[in-house]
Structures are given as C-alpha cells and as structure tokens.
Scaffold this motif. Structure first.
Motif, PDB file in Angstrom:
ATOM      1  N   VAL B  19     -17.831  -3.919   8.026  1.00 26.08           N
ATOM      2  CA  VAL B  19     -17.071  -2.784   7.533  1.00 26.08           C
ATOM      3  C   VAL B  19     -15.791  -3.526   6.685  1.00 26.08           C
ATOM      4  CG1 VAL B  19     -15.466  -2.637   9.481  1.00 26.08           C
ATOM      5  CG2 VAL B  19     -15.911  -0.532   7.857  1.00 26.08           C
ATOM      6  N   THR B  20     -15.743  -2.593   5.704  1.00 27.24           N
ATOM      7  CA  THR B  20     -14.482  -3.132   4.948  1.00 27.24           C
ATOM      8  C   THR B  20     -13.442  -2.075   4.868  1.00 27.24           C
ATOM      9  OG1 THR B  20     -15.825  -4.699   3.446  1.00 27.24           O
ATOM     10  CG2 THR B  20     -13.748  -3.817   2.476  1.00 27.24           C
ATOM     11  N   LEU B  21     -12.271  -2.441   4.987  1.00 30.09           N
ATOM     12  CA  LEU B  21     -10.994  -1.315   4.871  1.00 30.09           C
ATOM     13  C   LEU B  21     -10.263  -1.581   3.719  1.00 30.09           C
ATOM     14  CD1 LEU B  21      -9.850  -1.429   8.709  1.00 30.09           C
ATOM     15  CD2 LEU B  21     -11.817  -0.211   7.563  1.00 30.09           C
ATOM     16  N   SER B  22     -10.099  -0.791   3.178  1.00 31.15           N
ATOM     17  CA  SER B  22      -9.281  -0.941   1.748  1.00 31.15           C
ATOM     18  C   SER B  22      -7.645  -0.673   1.968  1.00 31.15           C
ATOM     19  CB  SER B  22      -9.943   0.381   0.728  1.00 31.15           C
ATOM     20  OG  SER B  22     -11.010  -0.059   0.479  1.00 31.15           O
ATOM     21  N   CYS B  23      -6.917  -1.235   0.780  1.00 31.65           N
ATOM     22  CA  CYS B  23      -5.445  -1.447   0.841  1.00 31.65           C
ATOM     23  C   CYS B  23      -5.078  -1.697  -0.776  1.00 31.65           C
ATOM     24  CB  CYS B  23      -5.049  -2.378   1.815  1.00 31.65           C
ATOM     25  SG  CYS B  23      -3.182  -2.305   1.817  1.00 31.65           S
ATOM     26  N   THR B  24      -4.231  -0.593  -1.011  1.00 26.76           N
ATOM     27  CA  THR B  24      -3.646  -0.956  -2.492  1.00 26.76           C
ATOM     28  C   THR B  24      -2.211  -0.921  -2.216  1.00 26.76           C
ATOM     29  OG1 THR B  24      -3.757   1.282  -3.055  1.00 26.76           O
ATOM     30  CG2 THR B  24      -5.416  -0.164  -3.690  1.00 26.76           C
ATOM     31  N   PHE B  75      -5.967  -5.166  -1.630  1.00 29.32           N
ATOM     32  CA  PHE B  75      -6.007  -6.153  -0.442  1.00 29.32           C
ATOM     33  C   PHE B  75      -6.897  -5.640   0.689  1.00 29.32           C
ATOM     34  CE2 PHE B  75      -4.622  -9.707   2.107  1.00 29.32           C
ATOM     35  CZ  PHE B  75      -4.317  -9.252   3.212  1.00 29.32           C
ATOM     36  N   SER B  76      -7.980  -6.157   0.595  1.00 28.85           N
ATOM     37  CA  SER B  76      -9.090  -5.376   1.564  1.00 28.85           C
ATOM     38  C   SER B  76      -9.486  -6.060   2.739  1.00 28.85           C
ATOM     39  CB  SER B  76     -10.480  -4.899   0.765  1.00 28.85           C
ATOM     40  OG  SER B  76     -11.027  -5.952   0.414  1.00 28.85           O
ATOM     41  N   ALA B  88      -9.509   0.451  16.786  1.00 29.93           N
ATOM     42  CA  ALA B  88      -8.169   0.426  16.738  1.00 29.93           C
ATOM     43  C   ALA B  88      -7.710   1.207  15.352  1.00 29.93           C
ATOM     44  CB  ALA B  88      -7.665  -0.807  16.928  1.00 29.93           C
ATOM     45  N   MET B  89      -6.475   1.328  15.351  1.00 30.47           N
ATOM     46  CA  MET B  89      -5.761   1.729  14.115  1.00 30.47           C
ATOM     47  C   MET B  89      -5.492   0.357  13.452  1.00 30.47           C
ATOM     48  SD  MET B  89      -5.168   4.302  12.096  1.00 30.47           S
ATOM     49  CE  MET B  89      -4.331   5.688  13.011  1.00 30.47           C
ATOM     50  N   TYR B  90      -5.792   0.354  11.954  1.00 30.33           N
ATOM     51  CA  TYR B  90      -5.526  -1.077  11.398  1.00 30.33           C
ATOM     52  C   TYR B  90      -4.569  -0.576  10.226  1.00 30.33           C
ATOM     53  CZ  TYR B  90      -9.139  -3.422  13.587  1.00 30.33           C
ATOM     54  OH  TYR B  90     -10.048  -3.987  14.426  1.00 30.33           O
ATOM     55  N   PHE B  91      -3.516  -1.192  10.074  1.00 27.49           N
ATOM     56  CA  PHE B  91      -2.527  -1.171   9.148  1.00 27.49           C
ATOM     57  C   PHE B  91      -2.208  -2.369   8.070  1.00 27.49           C
ATOM     58  CE2 PHE B  91      -0.354   2.588  10.723  1.00 27.49           C
ATOM     59  CZ  PHE B  91      -0.647   2.587  12.174  1.00 27.49           C
ATOM     60  N   CYS B  92      -2.334  -1.914   6.852  1.00 24.54           N
ATOM     61  CA  CYS B  92      -2.173  -3.030   6.067  1.00 24.54           C
ATOM     62  C   CYS B  92      -0.320  -3.142   5.908  1.00 24.54           C
ATOM     63  CB  CYS B  92      -2.619  -2.573   4.639  1.00 24.54           C
ATOM     64  SG  CYS B  92      -2.425  -3.557   3.285  1.00 24.54           S
ATOM     65  N   ALA B  93       0.087  -4.082   5.645  1.00 20.17           N
ATOM     66  CA  ALA B  93       1.454  -4.093   5.444  1.00 20.17           C
ATOM     67  C   ALA B  93       2.011  -5.255   4.386  1.00 20.17           C
ATOM     68  CB  ALA B  93       2.039  -4.654   6.696  1.00 20.17           C
ATOM     69  N   PHE B  94       3.118  -5.064   3.725  1.00 21.06           N
ATOM     70  CA  PHE B  94       3.924  -5.992   2.544  1.00 21.06           C
ATOM     71  C   PHE B  94       5.114  -6.409   3.125  1.00 21.06           C
ATOM     72  CE2 PHE B  94       4.478  -6.727  -1.883  1.00 21.06           C
ATOM     73  CZ  PHE B  94       5.832  -6.701  -1.830  1.00 21.06           C
ATOM     74  N   MET B  95       5.213  -7.786   2.846  1.00 19.02           N
ATOM     75  CA  MET B  95       6.666  -8.240   2.997  1.00 19.02           C
ATOM     76  C   MET B  95       6.962  -9.058   1.713  1.00 19.02           C
ATOM     77  SD  MET B  95       7.798 -11.200   5.678  1.00 19.02           S
ATOM     78  CE  MET B  95       7.615 -10.205   7.115  1.00 19.02           C
ATOM     79  N   GLY B 107       1.239   0.607   5.624  1.00 18.85           N
ATOM     80  CA  GLY B 107       0.587   1.888   5.031  1.00 18.85           C
ATOM     81  C   GLY B 107       0.517   2.634   6.119  1.00 18.85           C
ATOM     82  N   THR B 108      -0.372   3.830   6.024  1.00 17.35           N
ATOM     83  CA  THR B 108      -0.463   4.827   6.827  1.00 17.35           C
ATOM     84  C   THR B 108      -1.519   4.684   7.812  1.00 17.35           C
ATOM     85  OG1 THR B 108      -2.017   5.982   5.203  1.00 17.35           O
ATOM     86  CG2 THR B 108       0.501   6.636   5.184  1.00 17.35           C
ATOM     87  N   GLY B 109      -2.291   3.651   7.786  1.00 12.02           N
ATOM     88  CA  GLY B 109      -3.420   3.153   8.727  1.00 12.02           C
ATOM     89  C   GLY B 109      -4.862   3.802   8.287  1.00 12.02           C
TER      90      GLY B 109
END
Lengths: 114, 116
Positions: B19-24, B75-76, B88-95, B107-109
């Motif tokens: 499975v692939t989860l997306s994030c921009t 960033f997937s 689970a809930m997966y969150f993308c994050a930036f620093m 992100g909102t998850g």
C-alpha cells in the motif's frame, strides 16, 4: 529504560477551569515539546523547552503556558478552559534542541472540557 | 509557513499486500526533513521513517520505503508485505533544517486498516 511518561492519562474539566499536565522525558533528554491533537487532526505544536528555556511557541493563546524544571520534566498549563481545548495533549522529548526529528512521544493526556 | 497535506483520510489493504500513502507539502525552505509517524490505538506516536531533503536517495526501513520527489514536493510512504500490526493512523510531518528548535508540522493523517 522508561519512555516518555505523561500524567494524568485522562481528565475531565469544566469550562473556565484550569488544568496542569505533566511530562517526564526519557532519561538524558533535555528538550521537551508539547503538541495538541484535536480529534481527527494531526498534532499541532504548542511549545518547545530546552534547558529550562522556551525555544519555540506555536500559534496558541496566552492561556497556554509551560515550564521545564531542572530535572527536565515539564508542565503544560491551560487556564480558562474552553470547549475547544478538548484534545489529546502529547509530550515529546529529544536529546537536544535540534535532533532532526528524533522525537520520542508519550501516550498523551486526554483532556475533555464540558 | 509550511503546510503538509494528506489527501487520503482512510485506506485499507489486504495482509501481505503493498500500500502507498500519499503526502504533499509546501515550503520555501531548501533544507528540511520529512517524516512518517505511526499512531496506533495506544496513541503513542512512533517514528516510521525519515528523509533528509538534501539526499536524493529514498529512505528505506525494512518493509517501509518512501518516494521523495523534491521538485514536486511529494513524499509518499510504501508499506510492503502489510501486517495486521501496521493498522494505525499515519502522519506525514515536516521539519525545517535550521531556525531553532525541532518543531514538527503534521498533516491530518491517513487511517490505514490492514485486513485478513
């Protein structure tokens, strides 16, 4: 080794009251950050403390305050509670001020404001 | 200010599948870090994988890998051989790389459910 510990795990308050949440970082970690996670949302940054000094503040009202103690534990205080303050409050610790994301999170304190 | 967008509120996958989860994300910074965090029902946020923006090579951690497209600000996360424990809930994050502190912008998850 113990991870990040937070207390209390759950609490219920009424509007207008004040609440104090506590966090003990991993042994040796000098930085503590606080995040607010409203149901269905991602965590929002509130504060970062390092060596007992505030090093970052998110977009939260002055009703939110925090402090860090000499043993690096931390407290988050919220005054004049509003219904919208109901959330999971997460504490995260790291070794230093900038650790490229190696934040270790606690299980959070679930606050319900009635 | 930085923003992180996860456009998939929920996803499901069969056990052992991929499975692939997306994030921009949006930022004017040139140096930064990107992360995927996992939050199971126990509520504890756990770091899954980290990517430094200056590295062209995509990060991998066992069954977890990312597809980092810096120009597209994408960033997937790919999870191979999905397991029930990946639910689970997966969150993308930036620093930001510099500027003081280690503030994460999440992100909102995406709620991932792995099914038998």
């Amino acid at each position: 080794d113990a991870g990040v510990t937070q207390s209390p795990t759950h609490l219920i308050k009424t509007r207008g009251q004040q609440v104090t949440l506590r966090c003990s970082p991993i042994s040796g970690h000098k930085s503590v950050s606080w995040y607010q996670q409203v149901l269905g949302q991602g965590p929002q940054f509130i504060f970062q403390y390092y060596e007992k000094e505030e090093r970052g503040r998110g977009n939260f009202p002055d009703r939110f305050s925090a402090r860090q103690f000499p043993n690096y534990s931390s407290e988050l205080n919220v005054n004049a509670l509003l219904l919208g303050d109901s959330a999971l409050y997460l504490c995260a610790s790291s070794l230093g001020l900038l650790d490229t994301g190696e934040l270790f999170f606690g299980e959070g304190s679930r606050l319900t404001v009635l | 200010a930085q923003t992180v967008t996860q456009s998939q509120p929920e996803m499901s996958v069969q056990e052992a599948e991929t499975v692939t989860l997306s994030c921009t994300y949006d930022t004017s910074e040139s140096n930064y870090y990107l992360f995927w965090y996992k939050q199971p029902p126990s509520r504890q946020m756990i770091l899954v994988i980290r990517q430094e923006a200056y590295k062209q090579q995509n990060a991998t951690e066992n069954r977890f890998s990312v597809n980092f497209q810096k120009a597209a600000k994408s960033f997937s996360l790919k999870i191979s051989d999905s397991q029930l424990g990946d639910t689970a809930m997966y969150f993308c994050a930036f620093m930001k790389y510099a500027g003081g502190g280690n503030k994460l912008t999440f992100g909102t998850g995406t709620q991932l459910k792995v099914e038998l």
